[in-house]
Design a protein around this motif. Sequence first.
Motif, mmCIF file in Angstrom:
data_model
loop_
_atom_site.group_PDB
_atom_site.id
_atom_site.type_symbol
_atom_site.label_atom_id
_atom_site.label_comp_id
_atom_site.label_asym_id
_atom_site.label_seq_id
_atom_site.Cartn_x
_atom_site.Cartn_y
_atom_site.Cartn_z
ATOM 1 N N SER A 263 35.217 50.955 40.021
ATOM 2 C CA SER A 263 36.531 51.427 39.328
ATOM 3 C C SER A 263 36.741 50.571 37.903
ATOM 4 C CB SER A 263 37.905 51.336 40.113
ATOM 5 O OG SER A 263 37.883 50.076 40.547
ATOM 6 N N ALA A 264 37.643 50.739 37.193
ATOM 7 C CA ALA A 264 37.709 49.879 35.995
ATOM 8 C C ALA A 264 38.157 48.386 36.838
ATOM 9 C CB ALA A 264 38.988 50.526 35.254
ATOM 10 N N LEU A 265 37.786 47.484 36.415
ATOM 11 C CA LEU A 265 38.202 46.077 37.019
ATOM 12 C C LEU A 265 39.517 45.622 36.430
ATOM 13 C CD1 LEU A 265 34.683 44.335 36.921
ATOM 14 C CD2 LEU A 265 35.624 45.575 38.995
ATOM 15 N N ILE A 266 40.241 45.143 37.228
ATOM 16 C CA ILE A 266 41.305 44.403 37.021
ATOM 17 C C ILE A 266 41.299 42.696 36.786
ATOM 18 C CG2 ILE A 266 43.863 43.919 37.479
ATOM 19 C CD1 ILE A 266 43.559 46.696 39.241
ATOM 20 N N ILE B 177 47.738 29.578 40.294
ATOM 21 C CA ILE B 177 47.286 30.947 40.858
ATOM 22 C C ILE B 177 45.903 31.014 40.160
ATOM 23 C CG2 ILE B 177 47.592 33.320 41.264
ATOM 24 C CD1 ILE B 177 50.525 32.652 41.228
ATOM 25 N N PRO B 178 44.805 30.942 40.947
ATOM 26 C CA PRO B 178 43.395 31.138 40.135
ATOM 27 C C PRO B 178 43.152 32.627 39.772
ATOM 28 C CG PRO B 178 43.196 31.051 42.765
ATOM 29 C CD PRO B 178 44.796 30.950 42.294
ATOM 30 N N ALA B 179 42.227 32.593 38.926
ATOM 31 C CA ALA B 179 41.755 33.700 38.148
ATOM 32 C C ALA B 179 41.172 34.523 39.152
ATOM 33 C CB ALA B 179 40.885 33.564 37.109
ATOM 34 N N SER B 180 41.208 36.056 38.802
ATOM 35 C CA SER B 180 40.669 36.873 39.853
ATOM 36 C C SER B 180 40.326 38.327 38.924
ATOM 37 C CB SER B 180 41.615 37.327 40.861
ATOM 38 O OG SER B 180 42.772 38.001 40.294
ATOM 39 N N VAL B 181 39.340 39.010 39.701
ATOM 40 C CA VAL B 181 38.945 40.143 39.346
ATOM 41 C C VAL B 181 38.740 40.848 40.534
ATOM 42 C CG1 VAL B 181 36.760 41.479 38.335
ATOM 43 C CG2 VAL B 181 37.319 39.229 37.364
ATOM 44 N N PHE B 182 39.286 42.129 40.233
ATOM 45 C CA PHE B 182 39.534 43.081 41.325
ATOM 46 C C PHE B 182 39.299 44.509 40.939
ATOM 47 C CE2 PHE B 182 41.673 46.548 43.529
ATOM 48 C CZ PHE B 182 41.312 46.428 44.930
#
Length: 114
Positions: free
Chosen positions: A76-79, A101-106
């Motif tokens: 899907s498109a990554l958040i 709060i660390p960076a993230s990609v979902f």
Amino acid sequence: MPMMKSLTIVLFPLVLISSWSSFANIDIEYQVTEVAGSNTNYGLSVIAPASDPEQLVPYWHRKAVKICGSKKYKASALIKKETQCGDAIQVTSTGEKCEVIPASVFGTLSCNGI
């Protein structure tokens, strides 16, 4: 002008090596969630104390390949979320600091047969 092209070719790999080495000393956390009733659909998060979530995208794709194995995957498109200051506050001898709060990609991932 030909000198400029060769310089660009040499500098580009150096930039990649520098980017990779900056992650050599940090912990990258993966969270994988299987969609209920499916063994081909997953939710995948990559979390790390990076300043730019874009740096985590290659790690997301590498993990997706590992999850799906020999199957192709569709994402899907990554958040992407940058490092943020949370609501919790820690009081230290030098003052107050917010919880980081660390960076993230979902993104969601679907493994398909070849």
